[in-house]
Design a protein around this motif. Structure first.
Motif, PDB file in Angstrom:
ATOM      1  N   LEU A 121     -68.995  48.560  47.187  1.00  0.00           N
ATOM      2  CA  LEU A 121     -69.300  47.782  45.987  1.00  0.00           C
ATOM      3  C   LEU A 121     -68.500  48.310  44.795  1.00  0.00           C
ATOM      4  O   LEU A 121     -68.015  47.534  43.968  1.00  0.00           O
ATOM      5  N   ARG A 122     -68.359  49.624  44.715  1.00  0.00           N
ATOM      6  CA  ARG A 122     -67.581  50.226  43.637  1.00  0.00           C
ATOM      7  C   ARG A 122     -66.101  49.879  43.774  1.00  0.00           C
ATOM      8  O   ARG A 122     -65.441  49.505  42.795  1.00  0.00           O
ATOM      9  N   ASP A 123     -65.562  50.013  44.988  1.00  0.00           N
ATOM     10  CA  ASP A 123     -64.158  49.678  45.226  1.00  0.00           C
ATOM     11  C   ASP A 123     -63.849  48.255  44.751  1.00  0.00           C
ATOM     12  O   ASP A 123     -62.790  48.004  44.157  1.00  0.00           O
ATOM     13  N   ALA A 124     -64.755  47.333  45.065  1.00  0.00           N
ATOM     14  CA  ALA A 124     -64.526  45.923  44.734  1.00  0.00           C
ATOM     15  C   ALA A 124     -64.322  45.722  43.249  1.00  0.00           C
ATOM     16  O   ALA A 124     -63.495  44.913  42.820  1.00  0.00           O
ATOM     17  N   MET A 125     -65.071  46.477  42.429  1.00  0.00           N
ATOM     18  CA  MET A 125     -64.942  46.308  40.985  1.00  0.00           C
ATOM     19  C   MET A 125     -63.859  47.183  40.376  1.00  0.00           C
ATOM     20  O   MET A 125     -63.431  46.944  39.247  1.00  0.00           O
ATOM     21  N   VAL A 126     -63.397  48.197  41.102  1.00  0.00           N
ATOM     22  CA  VAL A 126     -62.180  48.893  40.654  1.00  0.00           C
ATOM     23  C   VAL A 126     -61.045  47.870  40.576  1.00  0.00           C
ATOM     24  O   VAL A 126     -60.212  47.895  39.675  1.00  0.00           O
ATOM     25  N   PHE A 127     -61.037  46.951  41.527  1.00  0.00           N
ATOM     26  CA  PHE A 127     -60.066  45.847  41.509  1.00  0.00           C
ATOM     27  C   PHE A 127     -60.561  44.724  40.603  1.00  0.00           C
ATOM     28  O   PHE A 127     -59.940  44.423  39.588  1.00  0.00           O
TER      29      PHE A 127
END
Length: 328
Positions: A121-127
């Motif tokens: 979920l965190r990775d997705a919002m890094v992008f």
């Protein structure tokens, strides 16, 4: 859950304000899927959303935030089940439909992308929208012949901002070797190089737009700012080259002649991340989550929802670097 926290943008007496408030579930727009938001991210468009005449929100009150990732709480659509991890970016989210700057969001099922495997979920919002836009831009340029096995001269504008910083990192990761980063200030030089730029160019080194055709300096340009900068660069694109365009931080006006297009065969590629058909999104997110995944190395800051205003001001004043995500 009786109430939850959300940023609420309001218009009163011809003034637009925003603040963190406790809101009820009926504040949310309609949709088949209720999501407990885990992360959101802050984009240039989110800054515009909380400004008077920003052109993003037209009906108030509204919860902004054009990105979110989280867990499904409840769904009336059989494609999604409680506990499932999902991504939502674009469409009307945070514009005419309550968005990601809240602990909960209710969205149409047709806006949702299931979380790719081995992606958090965190990775997705890094992008987020910035990374999604960077990926779309690179894909468009690759379709026009940008090949990592050829020493093409590539320029990325807005190189330390959200889209530009991710674009630099992806290009570097997948093997491009001749990447110039356009910067405005001295302190951005080392940052751009750490993100993958092999060369750095200051905006005042581009020259003025005083010739319909100029020296051919760049084969491919990933432009994130538009306006005068884009106008100056177009006459410097080499024969058969292309420029993708995805932003307007530098203005919405574009000044050019037809000569770069009819004498050099230059192509402009408009990039829209908002209304990409849902059936095309999973493929793009899979690429982001795998061979283009730079989520562990990107220029990143993590904040809480109550810390949003300083980041908004930094973006507004051109002082924001990289990506800022909100953890709930």
């Amino acid at each position: 859950m009786d109430t939850f926290k959300a940023i609420l943008v309001k218009e009163k007496q011809d003034q637009v304000t925003y603040e963190l408030e406790e809101v009820e579930l009926n504040t949310l727009s309609d949709g088949e899927v209720l999501v407990k938001v885990a992360y959101s991210s802050i984009n240039y468009k989110d800054m515009l959303a909380v400004q008077k005449n920003g052109g993003v929100i037209k009906n108030y009150p509204m919860i902004p935030g054009i990105d979110l990732s989280g867990h499904v709480v409840h769904s009336t659509d059989k494609r999604y089940t409680a506990g499932q991890e999902v991504i939502v970016t674009g469409f009307a989210l945070g514009m005419s439909h309550t968005g990601g700057f809240a602990e909960f969001a209710r969205v149409p099922a047709d806006w949702i992308v299931p979380m790719p495997l081995n992606f958090s979920l965190r990775d997705a919002m890094v992008f987020g929208t910035a990374g999604f836009t960077a990926a779309l831009s690179i894909m468009a340029l690759k379709e026009k012949g940008m090949d990592k096995n050829t020493d093409f001269r590539i320029l990325v504008t807005g190189s330390t901002g959200g889209v530009g910083s991710i674009a630099l990192q992806i290009l570097s990761k997948i093997g491009y070797k001749n990447i110039s980063a356009l910067v405005r200030k001295e302190h951005q030089v080392d940052i751009a190089k750490s993100l993958g730029a092999t060369d750095v160019i200051f905006t005042d080194e581009l020259g003025e737009q005083n010739k319909p055709l100029n020296k051919q300096k760049f084969d491919y340009v990933l432009d994130t700012v538009g306006g005068e900068i884009a106008s100056v660069i177009i006459p410097q694109i080499s024969y058969g080259g292309s420029m993708s365009m995805c932003g307007n931080a530098g203005g919405i006006k574009l000044t050019s002649t037809v000569l770069p297009f009819i004498l050099r065969g230059v192509t402009l590629l408009g990039i829209d991340s908002v209304n990409v058909p849902i059936e095309n999104r999973s493929h793009i997110w899979e690429k982001i989550a795998n061979e283009w995944n730079i989520s562990q190395s990107t220029l990143l800051k993590e904040i809480s929802l109550k810390e949003l205003p300083p980041t908004i001001e930094a973006i507004k004043n051109g002082k924001h670097l990289g990506r800022t995500i909100i953890k709930y």
